[in-house]
Motif scaffolding. Structure first.
Motif, short mmCIF file in Angstrom:
data_model
loop_
_atom_site.label_atom_id
_atom_site.label_comp_id
_atom_site.label_asym_id
_atom_site.label_seq_id
_atom_site.Cartn_x
_atom_site.Cartn_y
_atom_site.Cartn_z
N SER A 162 -0.86 6.44 -28.92
CA SER A 162 -1.47 7.70 -28.64
C SER A 162 -1.73 7.87 -27.02
CB SER A 162 -2.95 7.88 -29.29
OG SER A 162 -3.91 6.79 -28.88
N THR A 163 -1.95 8.98 -26.70
CA THR A 163 -2.35 9.49 -25.49
C THR A 163 -3.15 10.81 -25.42
OG1 THR A 163 -1.52 9.55 -22.95
CG2 THR A 163 -0.11 10.71 -24.81
N ARG A 164 -3.50 11.11 -24.00
CA ARG A 164 -4.19 12.47 -24.29
C ARG A 164 -3.82 13.28 -22.91
NH1 ARG A 164 -10.28 11.96 -22.76
NH2 ARG A 164 -9.57 12.68 -20.78
N LEU A 165 -3.07 14.56 -23.41
CA LEU A 165 -2.79 15.35 -22.30
C LEU A 165 -3.91 16.27 -21.76
CD1 LEU A 165 -0.35 16.41 -20.55
CD2 LEU A 165 0.11 18.19 -22.57
N ASP A 166 -4.07 15.99 -20.50
CA ASP A 166 -5.06 16.88 -19.80
C ASP A 166 -4.63 17.72 -18.69
OD1 ASP A 166 -7.04 15.30 -20.98
OD2 ASP A 166 -7.43 13.97 -19.41
N LEU A 167 -4.90 19.12 -18.80
CA LEU A 167 -4.70 20.03 -17.77
C LEU A 167 -6.07 20.02 -17.04
CD1 LEU A 167 -3.10 23.57 -18.05
CD2 LEU A 167 -5.47 23.19 -16.89
N GLU A 168 -6.03 19.92 -15.61
CA GLU A 168 -7.25 19.93 -14.73
C GLU A 168 -6.84 20.90 -13.48
OE1 GLU A 168 -9.03 15.43 -15.26
OE2 GLU A 168 -8.35 16.09 -13.22
N TRP A 169 -7.87 21.82 -13.41
CA TRP A 169 -7.88 23.02 -12.52
C TRP A 169 -9.02 23.35 -12.04
CZ3 TRP A 169 -4.83 28.18 -12.19
CH2 TRP A 169 -4.59 28.58 -10.94
N GLU A 170 -9.33 23.94 -10.92
CA GLU A 170 -10.80 24.30 -10.36
C GLU A 170 -11.84 23.54 -10.81
OE1 GLU A 170 -13.96 27.43 -10.51
OE2 GLU A 170 -13.24 26.36 -12.19
N LYS A 171 -12.84 23.75 -11.79
CA LYS A 171 -13.92 22.69 -12.30
C LYS A 171 -13.73 22.73 -13.85
CE LYS A 171 -16.85 23.70 -8.53
NZ LYS A 171 -18.27 23.96 -8.09
N LEU A 172 -12.41 22.52 -14.03
CA LEU A 172 -12.27 22.45 -15.69
C LEU A 172 -11.05 21.54 -16.40
CD1 LEU A 172 -13.04 23.85 -18.55
CD2 LEU A 172 -11.15 25.45 -18.48
N ARG A 173 -11.49 20.97 -17.39
CA ARG A 173 -10.30 20.22 -17.87
C ARG A 173 -10.06 20.54 -19.34
NH1 ARG A 173 -12.62 14.94 -18.33
NH2 ARG A 173 -11.69 14.38 -16.03
N VAL A 174 -8.83 20.77 -19.75
CA VAL A 174 -8.39 21.22 -21.15
C VAL A 174 -7.70 20.15 -21.84
CG1 VAL A 174 -7.15 22.79 -22.52
CG2 VAL A 174 -8.12 23.60 -20.35
N SER A 175 -7.76 19.32 -22.73
CA SER A 175 -7.49 18.17 -23.39
C SER A 175 -6.83 18.51 -24.72
CB SER A 175 -8.31 17.07 -23.44
OG SER A 175 -8.71 16.66 -22.05
N VAL A 176 -5.53 17.88 -25.04
CA VAL A 176 -5.08 17.71 -26.54
C VAL A 176 -4.50 16.36 -26.75
CG1 VAL A 176 -3.27 18.55 -27.99
CG2 VAL A 176 -4.27 20.13 -26.38
N PRO A 177 -5.05 15.69 -27.80
CA PRO A 177 -4.61 14.17 -28.02
C PRO A 177 -3.03 14.50 -28.69
CG PRO A 177 -6.03 15.22 -30.05
CD PRO A 177 -6.10 16.21 -28.79
N ILE A 178 -2.43 13.45 -28.45
CA ILE A 178 -1.04 13.22 -28.83
C ILE A 178 -0.92 11.90 -29.54
CG2 ILE A 178 1.23 13.36 -28.18
CD1 ILE A 178 0.79 14.94 -25.84
N THR A 179 -0.41 11.93 -30.76
CA THR A 179 -0.29 10.41 -31.47
C THR A 179 1.21 10.43 -31.61
OG1 THR A 179 -0.61 11.59 -33.54
CG2 THR A 179 -2.59 10.28 -32.38
N VAL A 180 1.58 9.10 -31.78
CA VAL A 180 2.96 8.87 -32.17
C VAL A 180 3.10 7.56 -33.13
CG1 VAL A 180 5.41 8.01 -30.88
CG2 VAL A 180 3.57 9.29 -29.73
N ASP A 181 4.27 7.78 -34.08
CA ASP A 181 4.31 6.56 -35.18
C ASP A 181 5.21 5.46 -34.43
OD1 ASP A 181 4.17 5.07 -37.33
OD2 ASP A 181 5.11 6.78 -38.71
#
Length: 285
Positions: A162-181
């Motif tokens: 697994s990993t987590r994709l983060d978008l960071e900009w200004e003072k905000l982080r937006v995250s989505v988890p990603i899993t792999v078999d």
């Protein structure tokens, strides 16, 4: 009568020739307002990458103004942000096939959505966002972070599965988890390696069987081919080697196994050869 040359024309021609001979002017490089960026991450035997353009805050109010709420956003600048998966993944809670997709975000004060869209041409020209082309639409988590001037993508909390994709900009982080078999993909790689090894051993056995002094080595390779992947071809290769060594009882047994397995394979191209050999070796000891 003598023709007078216009000196002004001569100066203009000289200047034009100088410009034409200066390729650097046609290749002028300046800093991009939103420079291109790429980040990638290995997750087990898979690779995930994101290609995007990175805008700066530049003193502007980003969320709610530069990036409006409740309106599809390219999740970066310029062309659509692209994410590529080398293997199938689970993005958030949605299964997504391997391939490349545009990341489309839907900012909202009620909570963010992140979509993966098959149209990589989004935001080039007049291409509109079409939600019917989404392969996934998931909820994202948000968090406050220290100020970040340029939009940046990061992979965090990475494990073998697994990993987590983060978008960071200004003072905000937006995250989505990603899993792999990873276990399934690793197993498939092992099976493919075994098949490749079996094929190499079978080819080596066939080659070595052409020389009498190499028959013992040929048999070792034939045995290894059967052990790695017991197909009709591996058994048939072994049968041929054994017959050349004069071991017809073992050769018949191997050929019979090849015949039995071949009945289940639509590509049993050695059917006639196996049939003929079984008949020829029937009474040989």
């Amino acid at each position: 009568m003598k023709t007078m040359r216009n000196p002004l024309f001569g100066c203009m021609a000289s200047a034009l020739m100088t410009l034409a001979a200066t390729p650097a002017l046609a290749q002028l490089q300046l800093p991009a307002p939103s420079p291109a960026a790429k980040v990638s991450q290995a997750v087990g035997v898979s690779e995930i990458s994101v290609e995007y353009s990175s805008p700066g805050v530049k003193g502007r109010k980003v969320w709610g103004e530069l990036v409006p709420n409740d309106k599809a956003w390219r999740s970066g600048a310029n062309a659509a942000t692209k994410i590529t998966f080398s293997h199938p993944v689970t993005f958030g809670d949605k299964a997504v096939p391997a391939g490349s997709y545009a990341i489309v975000s839907l900012p909202s004060q009620k909570g963010w959505k992140v979509m993966l869209n098959t149209d990589l041409g989004l935001w080039r020209g007049a291409a509109p966002y079409d939600a019917s082309k989404d392969v996934a639409s998931v909820s994202a988590t948000t968090a406050a972070i220290p100020a970040r001037e340029r939009l940046t993508y990061l992979f965090t909390d990475t494990t073998d599965t697994s990993t987590r994709l983060d978008l960071e900009w200004e003072k905000l982080r937006v995250s989505v988890p990603i899993t792999v078999d990873t276990a399934a993909f690793a197993k498939a790689n092992i099976e493919q390696a075994e098949k490749s090894a079996a094929s190499m051993h079978a080819n080596a056995a066939s080659y070595l069987a052409g020389t009498p002094q190499d028959l013992p080595a040929a048999l070792k390779h034939a045995d290894a081919a059967v052990a790695a992947n017991p197909t009709w071809y591996a058994h048939w290769t072994r049968a041929n080697v054994l017959s050349q060594m004069g071991k017809y009882a073992e050769a018949r047994k191997a050929a019979q196994t090849a015949w039995d397995l071949g009945q289940k394979d639509k590509n049993f191209y050695a059917r006639d050869q196996v049939t003929q050999s079984l008949a020829e070796w029937k009474n040989k000891k």
